[in-house]
Design a protein around this motif. Structure first.
Motif, PDB file in Angstrom:
ATOM      1  N   ALA A 140       1.496  -7.066  -3.909  1.00 10.74           N
ATOM      2  CA  ALA A 140       0.668  -8.273  -3.953  1.00 10.74           C
ATOM      3  C   ALA A 140      -0.809  -7.908  -4.011  1.00 10.74           C
ATOM      4  CB  ALA A 140       0.958  -9.148  -2.736  1.00 10.74           C
ATOM      5  N   CYS A 141      -1.218  -6.938  -3.190  1.00  4.47           N
ATOM      6  CA  CYS A 141      -2.621  -6.507  -3.181  1.00  4.47           C
ATOM      7  C   CYS A 141      -3.046  -5.936  -4.527  1.00  4.47           C
ATOM      8  CB  CYS A 141      -2.839  -5.449  -2.100  1.00  4.47           C
ATOM      9  SG  CYS A 141      -2.753  -6.048  -0.409  1.00  4.47           S
ATOM     10  N   GLN A 142      -2.162  -5.177  -5.154  1.00  8.96           N
ATOM     11  CA  GLN A 142      -2.495  -4.487  -6.392  1.00  8.96           C
ATOM     12  C   GLN A 142      -2.315  -5.359  -7.635  1.00  8.96           C
ATOM     13  OE1 GLN A 142      -3.811  -1.346  -6.569  1.00  8.96           O
ATOM     14  NE2 GLN A 142      -3.920  -1.496  -4.345  1.00  8.96           N
ATOM     15  N   SER A 143      -1.737  -6.529  -7.478  1.00  6.07           N
ATOM     16  CA  SER A 143      -1.527  -7.409  -8.626  1.00  6.07           C
ATOM     17  C   SER A 143      -2.869  -7.923  -9.147  1.00  6.07           C
ATOM     18  CB  SER A 143      -0.650  -8.597  -8.217  1.00  6.07           C
ATOM     19  OG  SER A 143      -1.363  -9.470  -7.350  1.00  6.07           O
ATOM     20  N   PRO A 144      -2.938  -8.355 -10.406  1.00  7.51           N
ATOM     21  CA  PRO A 144      -4.204  -8.885 -10.933  1.00  7.51           C
ATOM     22  C   PRO A 144      -4.783 -10.013 -10.083  1.00  7.51           C
ATOM     23  CG  PRO A 144      -2.677  -8.483 -12.730  1.00  7.51           C
ATOM     24  CD  PRO A 144      -1.899  -8.272 -11.454  1.00  7.51           C
ATOM     25  N   TYR A 145      -3.939 -10.944  -9.659  1.00  4.16           N
ATOM     26  CA  TYR A 145      -4.424 -12.053  -8.832  1.00  4.16           C
ATOM     27  C   TYR A 145      -4.886 -11.542  -7.471  1.00  4.16           C
ATOM     28  CZ  TYR A 145      -4.539 -16.748  -6.750  1.00  4.16           C
ATOM     29  OH  TYR A 145      -4.932 -17.918  -6.132  1.00  4.16           O
ATOM     30  N   GLY A 146      -4.107 -10.671  -6.867  1.00  4.27           N
ATOM     31  CA  GLY A 146      -4.450 -10.163  -5.550  1.00  4.27           C
ATOM     32  C   GLY A 146      -5.727  -9.357  -5.532  1.00  4.27           C
ATOM     33  N   ALA A 151      -7.133 -12.178   0.242  1.00  3.17           N
ATOM     34  CA  ALA A 151      -7.770 -11.393   1.304  1.00  3.17           C
ATOM     35  C   ALA A 151      -6.779 -11.113   2.426  1.00  3.17           C
ATOM     36  CB  ALA A 151      -8.988 -12.141   1.844  1.00  3.17           C
ATOM     37  N   LEU A 152      -5.931 -12.094   2.738  1.00  2.00           N
ATOM     38  CA  LEU A 152      -4.946 -11.905   3.808  1.00  2.00           C
ATOM     39  C   LEU A 152      -4.014 -10.737   3.503  1.00  2.00           C
ATOM     40  CD1 LEU A 152      -2.964 -14.374   5.898  1.00  2.00           C
ATOM     41  CD2 LEU A 152      -1.662 -12.841   4.411  1.00  2.00           C
ATOM     42  N   ALA A 153      -3.594 -10.590   2.258  1.00  2.00           N
ATOM     43  CA  ALA A 153      -2.698  -9.480   1.914  1.00  2.00           C
ATOM     44  C   ALA A 153      -3.352  -8.143   2.252  1.00  2.00           C
ATOM     45  CB  ALA A 153      -2.330  -9.547   0.433  1.00  2.00           C
ATOM     46  N   LYS A 154      -4.646  -8.035   1.984  1.00  2.00           N
ATOM     47  CA  LYS A 154      -5.371  -6.798   2.308  1.00  2.00           C
ATOM     48  C   LYS A 154      -5.527  -6.644   3.820  1.00  2.00           C
ATOM     49  CE  LYS A 154      -7.928  -6.969  -2.066  1.00  2.00           C
ATOM     50  NZ  LYS A 154      -7.362  -8.246  -2.549  1.00  2.00           N
ATOM     51  N   VAL A 155      -5.806  -7.752   4.509  1.00  2.00           N
ATOM     52  CA  VAL A 155      -5.917  -7.708   5.973  1.00  2.00           C
ATOM     53  C   VAL A 155      -4.585  -7.292   6.591  1.00  2.00           C
ATOM     54  CG1 VAL A 155      -6.251  -9.145   8.033  1.00  2.00           C
ATOM     55  CG2 VAL A 155      -7.823  -9.353   6.099  1.00  2.00           C
ATOM     56  N   HIS A 156      -3.496  -7.773   6.014  1.00  2.00           N
ATOM     57  CA  HIS A 156      -2.169  -7.387   6.502  1.00  2.00           C
ATOM     58  C   HIS A 156      -2.021  -5.867   6.467  1.00  2.00           C
ATOM     59  CE1 HIS A 156       2.190  -8.396   7.163  1.00  2.00           C
ATOM     60  NE2 HIS A 156       2.281  -7.127   6.798  1.00  2.00           N
ATOM     61  N   CYS A 157      -2.389  -5.266   5.345  1.00  2.00           N
ATOM     62  CA  CYS A 157      -2.291  -3.808   5.221  1.00  2.00           C
ATOM     63  C   CYS A 157      -3.190  -3.114   6.238  1.00  2.00           C
ATOM     64  CB  CYS A 157      -2.661  -3.384   3.804  1.00  2.00           C
ATOM     65  SG  CYS A 157      -1.488  -3.932   2.536  1.00  2.00           S
ATOM     66  N   LEU A 158      -4.380  -3.648   6.431  1.00  2.00           N
ATOM     67  CA  LEU A 158      -5.312  -3.068   7.404  1.00  2.00           C
ATOM     68  C   LEU A 158      -4.733  -3.120   8.814  1.00  2.00           C
ATOM     69  CD1 LEU A 158      -8.205  -1.972   7.991  1.00  2.00           C
ATOM     70  CD2 LEU A 158      -8.907  -4.362   8.275  1.00  2.00           C
ATOM     71  N   CYS A 159      -4.166  -4.262   9.177  1.00  2.00           N
ATOM     72  CA  CYS A 159      -3.616  -4.427  10.526  1.00  2.00           C
ATOM     73  C   CYS A 159      -2.375  -3.570  10.752  1.00  2.00           C
ATOM     74  CB  CYS A 159      -3.288  -5.897  10.773  1.00  2.00           C
ATOM     75  SG  CYS A 159      -4.745  -6.965  10.919  1.00  2.00           S
ATOM     76  N   SER A 164      -2.532   2.205   3.927  1.00  2.00           N
ATOM     77  CA  SER A 164      -3.617   2.475   2.991  1.00  2.00           C
ATOM     78  C   SER A 164      -3.316   1.809   1.657  1.00  2.00           C
ATOM     79  CB  SER A 164      -3.775   3.983   2.782  1.00  2.00           C
ATOM     80  OG  SER A 164      -4.731   4.242   1.774  1.00  2.00           O
ATOM     81  N   ILE A 165      -4.311   1.101   1.104  1.00  2.00           N
ATOM     82  CA  ILE A 165      -4.135   0.476  -0.208  1.00  2.00           C
ATOM     83  C   ILE A 165      -5.059   1.107  -1.234  1.00  2.00           C
ATOM     84  CG2 ILE A 165      -3.291  -1.725   0.653  1.00  2.00           C
ATOM     85  CD1 ILE A 165      -6.087  -2.860   0.357  1.00  2.00           C
ATOM     86  N   ASN A 166      -5.675   2.225  -0.894  1.00  2.00           N
ATOM     87  CA  ASN A 166      -6.574   2.916  -1.825  1.00  2.00           C
ATOM     88  C   ASN A 166      -5.788   3.809  -2.780  1.00  2.00           C
ATOM     89  OD1 ASN A 166      -8.854   1.805  -0.591  1.00  2.00           O
ATOM     90  ND2 ASN A 166      -8.849   3.405   0.985  1.00  2.00           N
ATOM     91  N   ALA A 202      10.258  -2.158   3.151  1.00  2.00           N
ATOM     92  CA  ALA A 202      10.284  -3.184   2.105  1.00  2.00           C
ATOM     93  C   ALA A 202       9.075  -4.108   2.215  1.00  2.00           C
ATOM     94  CB  ALA A 202      11.575  -3.985   2.187  1.00  2.00           C
ATOM     95  N   ALA A 203       8.664  -4.419   3.443  1.00  3.31           N
ATOM     96  CA  ALA A 203       7.465  -5.239   3.631  1.00  3.31           C
ATOM     97  C   ALA A 203       6.256  -4.540   3.034  1.00  3.31           C
ATOM     98  CB  ALA A 203       7.253  -5.516   5.118  1.00  3.31           C
ATOM     99  N   ASN A 204       6.122  -3.259   3.313  1.00  3.51           N
ATOM    100  CA  ASN A 204       5.017  -2.464   2.774  1.00  3.51           C
ATOM    101  C   ASN A 204       5.014  -2.510   1.251  1.00  3.51           C
ATOM    102  OD1 ASN A 204       3.937   0.036   1.526  1.00  3.51           O
ATOM    103  ND2 ASN A 204       3.380   0.590   3.612  1.00  3.51           N
ATOM    104  N   ARG A 205       6.166  -2.291   0.653  1.00  5.36           N
ATOM    105  CA  ARG A 205       6.261  -2.214  -0.812  1.00  5.36           C
ATOM    106  C   ARG A 205       5.814  -3.511  -1.476  1.00  5.36           C
ATOM    107  NH1 ARG A 205      11.031  -3.277  -3.489  1.00  5.36           N
ATOM    108  NH2 ARG A 205      12.183  -2.911  -1.546  1.00  5.36           N
ATOM    109  N   HIS A 206       6.253  -4.634  -0.943  1.00  8.07           N
ATOM    110  CA  HIS A 206       5.945  -5.904  -1.601  1.00  8.07           C
ATOM    111  C   HIS A 206       4.526  -6.388  -1.310  1.00  8.07           C
ATOM    112  CE1 HIS A 206       9.713  -6.756  -3.564  1.00  8.07           C
ATOM    113  NE2 HIS A 206      10.363  -6.366  -2.484  1.00  8.07           N
ATOM    114  N   ILE A 207       4.048  -6.195  -0.104  1.00 10.23           N
ATOM    115  CA  ILE A 207       2.683  -6.649   0.188  1.00 10.23           C
ATOM    116  C   ILE A 207       1.673  -5.740  -0.505  1.00 10.23           C
ATOM    117  CG2 ILE A 207       0.984  -7.037   2.019  1.00 10.23           C
ATOM    118  CD1 ILE A 207       3.256  -8.087   3.747  1.00 10.23           C
ATOM    119  N   PHE A 208       1.989  -4.465  -0.605  1.00  8.20           N
ATOM    120  CA  PHE A 208       1.146  -3.568  -1.393  1.00  8.20           C
ATOM    121  C   PHE A 208       1.109  -4.030  -2.852  1.00  8.20           C
ATOM    122  CE2 PHE A 208       0.393   0.200  -3.999  1.00  8.20           C
ATOM    123  CZ  PHE A 208      -0.715   0.750  -3.381  1.00  8.20           C
TER     124      PHE A 208
END
Length: 223
Positions: A194-200, A209-217, A221-223, A186-192
């Motif tokens: 956030a990254c893919q949202s227009p604002y994110g 940037a933190l949302a993307k760093v979270h995925c990196l850490c 993959s957010i590609n 569930a954490a993955n789904r929501h933070i992903f």
């Protein structure tokens, strides 16, 4: 912490560096150590946004060595400590920040996130830092969810058709709440989300940037 002023009318603490020591610096005539500390903080923020969390912490610590007054305002350092799994130091940093800014909802939440990793959710909630009323509806709802327990899905749904920054923050903090509960999927789904949202995806907000760093850490993959 506040939103990115380029997309909303609210001023962003993320776009400014710690100010109290800056005021004192102006009164006393300034000094090289203060200016060097500010440069180090800017380098640290840039490194964090690039995904170099360890490098960012080196710069934030260097800033404190140059000007110890900065420590009480370095919420950026607390975020870096969280992603380096240095939760006790992260909680200490956020508690220092809240002592200086007792109305900062996000720093209270991040202190909880650190302490949930140290002590578990129940004890972290007993230690929860209460702050003043946030003017932002999404952060008021997020604060209540972390403080008292709640449903992250309701948080996201409440802002699904709201302003772009509201949906981003609802998704980000829903994901972080799930992480505190050890629900990785569930954490993955929501933070992903956030990254893919227009604002994110478009904002210069440090938290985008933190949302993307979270995925990196987390090796997501957010590609």
């Amino acid at each position: 912490m506040q939103y990115d002023q380029t997309l909303t009318p609210l001023l962003s603490r993320r776009l400014f560096l710690p100010s109290v020591s800056g005021i004192w610096n102006a009164i006393t005539g300034g000094g090289g150590s203060y200016q060097e500390a500010i440069i180090a903080i800017r380098r640290g923020m840039s490194l964090f946004k690039q995904g170099d969390v360890a490098g960012s912490l080196v710069e934030f610590d260097k800033a404190i060595e140059l000007d110890p007054r900065q420590k009480a305002y370095l919420w950026q350092r607390g975020l870096s400590l969280y992603y380096l799994d240095r939760f006790e130091e992260g909680a200490e940093q956020f508690r220092l920040d809240v002592a200086q800014n007792p109305n900062d909802t996000e720093e209270s939440i991040w202190c909880f996130l650190c302490e949930a990793q140290l002590y578990g959710v129940d004890e972290a909630r007993q230690r929860f830092l209460e702050v003043g009323r946030d003017s932002r509806p999404v952060m008021r709802e997020s604060y209540g969810m972390f403080k008292d327990g709640g449903d992250p899905e309701k948080l996201v749904n409440a802002f699904l058709r709201g302003k772009e920054h509201e949906y981003f923050y609802a998704s980000l903090y829903a994901g972080l709440y799930y992480e505190s509960q050890n629900d990785k999927a569930a954490a993955n789904r929501h933070i992903f989300a956030a990254c893919q949202s227009p604002y994110g995806s478009r904002s210069d907000d440090y938290m985008a940037a933190l949302a993307k760093v979270h995925c990196l850490c987390r090796d997501w993959s957010i590609n």
